[in-house]
Design a protein around this motif. Structure first.
Motif, mmCIF file in Angstrom:
data_model
loop_
_atom_site.group_PDB
_atom_site.id
_atom_site.type_symbol
_atom_site.label_atom_id
_atom_site.label_comp_id
_atom_site.label_asym_id
_atom_site.label_seq_id
_atom_site.Cartn_x
_atom_site.Cartn_y
_atom_site.Cartn_z
ATOM 1 N N GLU A 1 -6.340 5.690 -6.137
ATOM 2 C CA GLU A 1 -7.230 6.308 -5.024
ATOM 3 C C GLU A 1 -7.199 7.753 -4.663
ATOM 4 O O GLU A 1 -6.037 8.051 -4.305
ATOM 5 C CB GLU A 1 -7.534 5.379 -3.807
ATOM 6 C CG GLU A 1 -9.025 5.866 -2.908
ATOM 7 C CD GLU A 1 -9.056 5.215 -1.414
ATOM 8 O OE1 GLU A 1 -9.878 5.494 -1.208
ATOM 9 O OE2 GLU A 1 -8.189 4.218 -1.524
ATOM 10 N N VAL B 1 -7.983 10.808 -2.145
ATOM 11 C CA VAL B 1 -8.753 11.227 -0.975
ATOM 12 C C VAL B 1 -8.630 12.596 -0.672
ATOM 13 O O VAL B 1 -7.411 13.037 -0.482
ATOM 14 C CB VAL B 1 -8.050 10.300 0.401
ATOM 15 C CG1 VAL B 1 -8.708 10.995 1.488
ATOM 16 C CG2 VAL B 1 -8.297 8.951 0.016
ATOM 17 N N ARG C 1 0.699 -1.183 -0.161
ATOM 18 C CA ARG C 1 -0.049 -0.036 0.033
ATOM 19 C C ARG C 1 0.775 1.353 -0.168
ATOM 20 O O ARG C 1 1.574 1.467 0.944
ATOM 21 C CB ARG C 1 -0.984 0.116 1.266
ATOM 22 C CG ARG C 1 -1.684 -1.210 1.257
ATOM 23 C CD ARG C 1 -2.351 -1.422 2.677
ATOM 24 N NE ARG C 1 -1.306 -1.525 3.665
ATOM 25 C CZ ARG C 1 -1.540 -1.668 5.006
ATOM 26 N NH1 ARG C 1 -2.881 -1.576 5.422
ATOM 27 N NH2 ARG C 1 -0.392 -1.711 5.804
ATOM 28 N N LEU D 1 -7.326 8.192 -11.988
ATOM 29 C CA LEU D 1 -8.374 7.275 -11.610
ATOM 30 C C LEU D 1 -8.313 6.241 -12.747
ATOM 31 O O LEU D 1 -8.555 5.025 -12.325
ATOM 32 C CB LEU D 1 -9.394 8.099 -11.570
ATOM 33 C CG LEU D 1 -9.919 9.251 -10.850
ATOM 34 C CD1 LEU D 1 -10.918 10.120 -11.186
ATOM 35 C CD2 LEU D 1 -9.819 8.637 -9.481
ATOM 36 N N THR E 1 -2.682 5.705 -3.139
ATOM 37 C CA THR E 1 -3.737 6.560 -2.735
ATOM 38 C C THR E 1 -3.348 8.006 -2.594
ATOM 39 O O THR E 1 -1.814 8.158 -2.039
ATOM 40 C CB THR E 1 -4.217 6.313 -1.294
ATOM 41 O OG1 THR E 1 -4.786 4.942 -1.334
ATOM 42 C CG2 THR E 1 -5.196 6.983 -0.645
ATOM 43 N N SER F 1 -1.162 -1.012 -4.284
ATOM 44 C CA SER F 1 -2.087 -0.021 -4.498
ATOM 45 C C SER F 1 -1.652 1.303 -4.144
ATOM 46 O O SER F 1 -0.835 1.511 -3.308
ATOM 47 C CB SER F 1 -3.509 -0.276 -3.568
ATOM 48 O OG SER F 1 -2.927 -0.384 -2.150
#
Length: 375
Positions: A207, A209, A147, A202, A178, A176
Motif C-alpha cells: 500500500e 500512502v 503490519r 502495487l 505500507t 501487509s
C-alpha cells in the motif's frame, strides 16, 4: 615509523586495507577503526531483508582480514578529532595519534521523527538493522498477522518495502506492507524508473500512502502532518542519509551536509594529512550523490594519496566519472535498472545486480572466506 589511521572500514577503504602488507613493508604502521568485526555491503542489505542473502554473503570480515595483514584493528567509534594535534578520539576514551588519517565513516539515517524509547523501529542503517527487522517480522508472523510500515519515498524506502514484502511471503504471506512516501515518490529518479517501481510495489500488494509527511513515529504508531494516525507492528525508517556530526564540531571544515570537506585529491584543504571517501565527505569540486559507486571509484585514489602523503610524493586527482548504473532491488528477486536512458525491470534487472554485487564481494573477500581454505 609513521602511522596511517583508517577511521572506518567501509567501501572507500577496501583497496587500502587490501594493500596493508605493502604499506607496512614501506615502514608505515596501520591502525583501522571500525564499529564491528564485519562490514556490511549496503547494496545487498535489502536482499538480506528479503531472504536473498545470508549475513555472511553481504559482509566482509574486516577485523580478521586487517589483523592477518599486520594492522591493528580496533572495534570502536570515532567521536572527535583534534586535528592540530593529529589525534583521533574514540568512544572508549582511547586517543590514537596519526601522521595521516583517512575517514570512511559512512552516513546515518535521518530519524528525527522517531520518539525516544520506541520499540520495533529499525533504521535501515547500520545495515545489520535490516537483519534484526527481518528476524522480528518472521518471529511475529509465526503468531499473528504482521503490519509493516516503511517511512521514506526514496530508493531505500522502495527497496525496503519490496523486500519486506518478500520477507512476508517467506513467512507464509501473513504480512501487509505500507510505504509512507510523503509528497514525493522517487522524486530524483526518471519517470520511467518511478513508474516501474510503483507498479512493482502495487503488484506485490504494498500500500502506498502519500500527500503528507510523517511527523512522528513511536511504538506501533505513525502520525502524519495532517493528524492522521496509522498502526504498524514493525516500522522501518528510510528517510534519507546524512554524515555523522563529527567534522565541524572537531574544527575541521565541513560541507553543507556536515560531511568532511575535501578537494580534488579527496583531501581536507585545511589539514593536508586528512583524507576521506564515501558518504561522509563533501566533494568541493561538485556535490556527489550518496551512492556506493563513488566510494568504489574513490578506492584507488585514496590508496595512492594516503601513501603519497606519507612518503612526500605527488597526489592524484579524483575524477568522479560520468553516468553510473543504478539497479534497485524491488523484492522477490526483481529489480529496476537505469543507465544512459535505458530502463527495464523484472527478474533480468535483479540478475544483473546480483552478478555485479557478488563479483564485488568476491573481489574483496579474503581467500579463507571465499574458499574456506587458509593460506
Amino acid at each position: 615509523m609513521s602511522k596511517l589511521v583508517l577511521v572506518g572500514a567501509g567501501h572507500a577503504h577496501m583497496t587500502i586495507m587490501d594493500n596493508i602488507p605493502a604499506i607496512r613493508a614501506k615502514g608505515h604502521d596501520v591502525v583501522v577503526i571500525g564499529p564491528g568485526e564485519r562490514h556490511y555491503y549496503s547494496g545487498m542489505g535489502p536482499g538480506m531483508l528479503g531472504g536473498d542473502y545470508k549475513p555472511q554473503d553481504i559482509s566482509f570480515p574486516v577485523k580478521r582480514a586487517c589483523e592477518q595483514a599486520g594492522a591493528t584493528f580496533l572495534v570502536d567509534k570515532c567521536v572527535s578529532v583534534r586535528p592540530d594535534e593529529n589525534i583521533v578520539v574514540l568512544e572508549s576514551g582511547t586517543e590514537i595519534p596519526y601522521d595521516v588519517a583517512s575517514f570512511n565513516t559512512g552516513s546515518s539515517i535521518v530519524d528525527d521523527v522517531v520518539r525516544p524509547g520506541s520499540e520495533d523501529i529499525y533504521t535501515v542503517k547500520p545495515i545489520e538493522n535490516l537483519l534484526k527487522g527481518r528476524e522480528r517480522v518472521l518471529s511475529l508472523a509465526r503468531r499473528d498477522h504482521v503490519r509493516i510500515a516503511v517511512i521514506g519515498g526514496g530508493p531505500a524506502g522502495v527497496e525496503v518495502a519490496g523486500n519486506a514484502w518478500a520477507c512476508g511471503q517467506e513467512a507464509g504471506g501473513n504480512v501487509s506492507v505500507t510505504l509512507f512516501h510523503g509528497r514525493n515518490f522517487m522524486s530524483k529518479a526518471p519517470e520511467g524508473v518511478r513508474r516501474r517501481c510503483r507498479e512493482t510495489l502495487l503488484r506485490q500488494g504494498v500500500e502506498l500512502v502519500g500527500n503528507a509527511y510523517v511527523t512522528a513515529v513511536e511504538t506501533r504508531r505513525i502520525t502524519l502532518e495532517t493528524g492522521e494516525r496509522h498502526s504498524a507492528d514493525v516500522i522501518f525508517i528510510a528517510m534519507g542519509v546524512r554524515p555523522r556530526p563529527l567534522f565541524a564540531p572537531s574544527g575541521i571544515p565541513a560541507g553543507p551536509d556536515g560531511g568532511l570537506l575535501v578537494n580534488k585529491y579527496l583531501q581536507s584543504p585545511a589539514y593536508p594529512n586528512i583524507f576521506g571517501g564515501g558518504d561522509c565527505i563533501w566533494f568541493e569540486p561538485r556535490p556527489l550523490d550518496k551512492v556506493g559507486v563513488y566510494a568504489v571509484r574513490e578506492n584507488p585514489v585514496l590508496h595512492h594519496n594516503v601513501l603519497a602523503q606519507l612518503e612526500g610524493t605527488p597526489l592524484q586527482e579524483f575524477d568522479p566519472g560520468g553516468d553510473y548504473l543504478l539497479i534497485y532491488n524491488t523484492g522477490g528477486r526483481t529489480g529496476v535498472l537505469h543507465k544512459y536512458g535505458i530502463i527495464f525491470g523484472g527478474k533480468p534487472a535483479f540478475w544483473i545486480k546480483d552478478h555485479i554485487d557478488s563479483a564485488f564481494m568476491k573481489a574483496f573477500k579474503p581467500e579463507y572466506e571465499r574458499t574456506g581454505r587458509y593460506a
